[in-house]
Design a protein around this motif. Structure first.
Motif, PDB file in Angstrom:
ATOM      1  N   LEU A  87       3.447  -2.979   6.685  1.00 12.78           N
ATOM      2  CA  LEU A  87       4.337  -2.480   5.633  1.00 12.78           C
ATOM      3  C   LEU A  87       5.694  -3.133   5.765  1.00 12.78           C
ATOM      4  CD1 LEU A  87       3.377   1.262   5.917  1.00 12.78           C
ATOM      5  CD2 LEU A  87       2.938  -0.222   3.961  1.00 12.78           C
ATOM      6  N   PHE A  88       6.513  -2.991   4.730  1.00 12.09           N
ATOM      7  CA  PHE A  88       7.911  -3.395   4.845  1.00 12.09           C
ATOM      8  C   PHE A  88       8.639  -2.214   5.469  1.00 12.09           C
ATOM      9  CE2 PHE A  88       6.431  -5.591   0.896  1.00 12.09           C
ATOM     10  CZ  PHE A  88       6.199  -6.797   1.532  1.00 12.09           C
ATOM     11  N   GLU A  89       8.700  -2.224   6.783  1.00 12.55           N
ATOM     12  CA  GLU A  89       9.179  -1.037   7.487  1.00 12.55           C
ATOM     13  C   GLU A  89      10.660  -0.789   7.291  1.00 12.55           C
ATOM     14  OE1 GLU A  89       7.914  -1.434  11.492  1.00 12.55           O
ATOM     15  OE2 GLU A  89       5.790  -1.372  10.954  1.00 12.55           O
ATOM     16  N   ASN A  96       8.779   0.053  -1.141  1.00 19.91           N
ATOM     17  CA  ASN A  96       7.577  -0.714  -0.842  1.00 19.91           C
ATOM     18  C   ASN A  96       6.733  -0.896  -2.102  1.00 19.91           C
ATOM     19  OD1 ASN A  96       6.445  -1.491   2.075  1.00 19.91           O
ATOM     20  ND2 ASN A  96       8.034   0.072   2.273  1.00 19.91           N
ATOM     21  N   ALA A 143       9.480   3.223   5.554  1.00 19.23           N
ATOM     22  CA  ALA A 143       8.041   3.127   5.776  1.00 19.23           C
ATOM     23  C   ALA A 143       7.721   3.111   7.270  1.00 19.23           C
ATOM     24  CB  ALA A 143       7.489   1.877   5.101  1.00 19.23           C
ATOM     25  N   GLN A 151       0.969   5.751   6.723  1.00 17.97           N
ATOM     26  CA  GLN A 151       1.165   4.305   6.593  1.00 17.97           C
ATOM     27  C   GLN A 151      -0.057   3.654   5.967  1.00 17.97           C
ATOM     28  OE1 GLN A 151       2.527   2.447  10.203  1.00 17.97           O
ATOM     29  NE2 GLN A 151       4.579   3.261   9.886  1.00 17.97           N
ATOM     30  N   GLU A 155      -0.093   1.660   2.491  1.00 17.09           N
ATOM     31  CA  GLU A 155      -0.546   0.276   2.352  1.00 17.09           C
ATOM     32  C   GLU A 155      -1.505   0.129   1.189  1.00 17.09           C
ATOM     33  OE1 GLU A 155      -2.572  -2.165   4.978  1.00 17.09           O
ATOM     34  OE2 GLU A 155      -0.825  -3.436   5.253  1.00 17.09           O
ATOM     35  N   ARG A 158       0.434   0.363  -1.952  1.00  9.30           N
ATOM     36  CA  ARG A 158       1.180  -0.859  -2.203  1.00  9.30           C
ATOM     37  C   ARG A 158       0.266  -1.928  -2.823  1.00  9.30           C
ATOM     38  NH1 ARG A 158       3.739  -4.153   2.692  1.00  9.30           N
ATOM     39  NH2 ARG A 158       1.529  -4.645   2.930  1.00  9.30           N
TER      40      ARG A 158
ATOM     41  N   ALA B 168      12.083  -7.568   1.986  1.00  6.38           N
ATOM     42  CA  ALA B 168      10.642  -7.584   2.245  1.00  6.38           C
ATOM     43  C   ALA B 168      10.250  -8.921   2.869  1.00  6.38           C
ATOM     44  CB  ALA B 168       9.865  -7.348   0.949  1.00  6.38           C
TER      45      ALA B 168
END
Ligand SMILES: Nc1ncnc2c1ncn2[C@@H]1O[C@H](COP(=O)(O)OP(=O)(O)O)[C@@H](O)[C@H]1O
Ligand SMILES: [Mg+2]
Lengths: 255, 306
Positions: A87-89, A96, A143, A151, A155, A158, B168
């Motif tokens: 993920l884009f934490e 996200n 995230a 998570q 995902e 997303r 991102a």
């Protein structure tokens, strides 16, 4: 819908994927199984275009996409999840999904809409996705701060944000409880109802046997069998390669 | 008074330099090329006003556009490599720019005097401000209007989807590609924007000091450029400004009595800060405060929409 034509990927001497051919029809839930290291994730990466292929072709809707860069494949409707969650934490749950929408959005719409805020409809879709993934009360959390199960759900959400026609799920059930597993299979079925085609890479046999229409089995990068779940369960080679391998692992684990 | 105005000017110019690295760093790229873009801005803007009699605004604009164009061109090959290789590649580019200006000897006659860059001697008498009767206060105000405009633009960008996309990419390129982000386009855009901002900083810098030479645009300046956003953290544009104030006021001015030891201390302090506050001086807190505001307004919007 997706067709792999004698697809190979070698890493140095390792034949991670070796002359694999298979066809996934529109509307199917297609299972891809095999012991650890048999080349399942590599196959997913080849379909997404994260690695160049060693040889062979990937066809999508009859079109050769072997040379297409990853982001163009997404725009064409191929989305995925990762086996080890990526993920884009540093972004929130909401962001996200917001970011993932961007890639698939119609290029016709204005620059500002695309890069500044996204449109209303898009935001409504994010709400829907949050609802579908039961994450609506987590939208403002980073995230990286979500629990493991959340998570995994994010995902998948997303991947869905791009409104894919073809979804690759790489071991989505790994590390899930029995309860979560049930919800997952419901969610995958719901996806099919919405018209998506799914390639399900999985280790958890129950799930695969339960919801897939067709299964291909990999072992050491080669496809050793393909058929309906019943056929696969009855197949001797699969038993030896896969179930045997699993039994060995269990022995190793209990030893 | 002039001392403080001068300090404010330096802070303004270095903030632009730091912000130019900030936007590139958001995508996860450590660029050592910013001093090169800064140099292009400085020389080109100086040439425009001194040699061709431009007004300061079009001179700055033209120089910054040229810097961003070069950044765009450099971005395509440079951003193919990652990590340490990128550092080396961009460092090499910075040196090329510096050596280029070391060799540029191009003078024209204006009002009976020869003006323009004189190679190793540098580019002297960039005297647009004094010739047009700008006071130190005017200059300082001018600089800060530009700095604030740039910060507002970046702040706005940061909260837009473009900002989320940059972050991102900075977090995970593979995942970013997989959600349909065109990495090359995003990275080159960030580099281009960074080139423009560095160009702004450089063109202003040339006019405030009135004399530039190749030595100024060395690896040291490139290090400063990237150190600011690293020190300030990526949670907010304010972090970079804070880092510039910290470095320029505290390290450079307050510790001036330490002479050359200062540089050593500078390195040590950066290491220290990065260890104590890995997310920069500001940490992650402001970003969260920000998220809170942001999501509230967003929620209202979506409620209005449904
Ligand atoms: N990026 C890579 N570089 C080198 N070898 C790799 C890489 N990715 C996978 N492999 C190798 O390819 C084989 C197949 O791996 P993988 O596709 O991840 O299997 P699976 O997903 O079925 O567990 C393994 O032997 C693995 O070590
Ligand atoms: Mg795998």
């Amino acid at each position: 819908m997706l067709q792999l034509d004698r697809l190979s990927k070698h890493f140095g001497g390792v034949r991670a994927v070796d002359e694999v051919s298979l066809t996934v029809e529109r509307g199917q839930i297609f299972g891809l199984i095999g012991p650890n290291g048999s080349g399942k994730s590599t196959t997913v990466n080849l379909v997404c275009g994260l690695f160049p292929v060693t040889s062979g072709r990937v066809l999508f809707d009859g079109e050769d996409i072997t040379e297409l860069p990853t982001h163009r494949r997404l725009a064409g409707g191929i989305a995925r999840t990762f086996q080890n969650i990526r993920l884009f934490e540093n972004l929130t749950v909401w962001q996200n999904l917001w970011v993932a929408q961007n890639g698939a959005e119609d290029r016709q719409q204005g620059f500002l809409k695309r890069w500044y805020s996204g449109n209303r409809q898009g935001r409504a879709e994010i709400e829907e996705l949050l609802e579908f993934s039961r994450l609506h009360d987590k939208r403002d959390l980073l995230a990286g701060n979500l629990a493991f199960g959340e998570q995994r759900r994010l995902e998948m959400a997303r991947a869905l944000a791009a409104k894919p026609s073809f979804l690759l799920l790489d071991e989505p059930a790994a590390g899930m409880s029995q309860e979560e597993l049930k919800q997952l299979s419901e969610r995958i079925r719901a996806l099919r109802e919405r018209g998506a085609t799914v390639l399900l890479v999985e280790h958890v046999m129950d799930l695969v046997m339960d919801i897939t229409d067709r299964i291909a089995v990999l072992n050491f990068g080669r496809k050793i069998a393909e058929g309906t779940p019943e056929e696969i369960q009855a197949n001797e080679d699969v038993r030896k390669a896969y179930l045997g391998g699993a039994a060995e692992q269990e022995e190793a684990a209990s030893a | 008074m002039d001392f403080y105005l001068g300090l404010l000017q330096i802070i303004g110019v270095h903030t632009l330099l730091g912000l130019s690295a900030y936007i590139v760093l958001l995508t996860g790229q450590v660029s050592m090329a910013q001093a090169g873009f800064f140099a292009i801005g400085a020389y080109v803007a100086g040439m425009c006003t001194v040699m061709f009699g431009f007004h300061i605004l079009p001179a700055i604009l033209l120089a910054s556009l040229l810097a961003s164009l070069v950044a765009c061109a450099v971005g395509f090959p440079a951003l193919r490599v990652k990590g340490l290789m990128l550092v080396v590649a961009t460092l090499a580019f910075g040196e090329i720019v510096r050596l280029f200006f070391f060799n540029v000897h191009w003078q024209v006659e204006r009002n009976g005097a020869m003006v323009g860059p004189e190679g190793p001697e540098g580019f002297r008498r960039i005297r647009y401000f004094p010739e047009n009767g700008w006071t130190s206060i005017d200059i300082t105000a001018f600089i800060w209007v530009i700095v604030i405009l740039v910060m507002l633009a970046l702040w706005w960008m940061d909260r837009s989807r473009a900002g989320a996309v940059l972050r991102a990419v900075g977090h995970d390129e593979t995942a970013a590609q997989s959600v349909g982000i065109n990495l090359t386009a995003v990275k080159v855009s960030a580099m281009t924007a960074g080139g423009f901002i560095a160009g702004l900083g450089g063109s202003i810098y040339a006019h405030t000091t009135t004399h530039v030479e190749h030595l100024i645009f060395s690896v040291v300046l490139a290090t400063f450029a990237i150190a600011y956003p690293i020190l300030g953290g990526l949670s907010h544009v304010m972090g970079t400004l804070l880092a510039v104030v910290f470095v320029q006021v505290f390290l450079v001015e307050v510790l001036r009595f330490m002479g050359d030891w200062r540089n050593m201390l500078f390195g040590a302090l950066i290491v220290l800060v990065m260890n104590l506050r890995p997310h920069g001086l500001l940490g992650e807190q402001p970003a969260r405060m920000f998220d809170f505001l942001r999501s509230r307004s967003r929620r209202e919007e979506t409620h209005a929409a449904t």
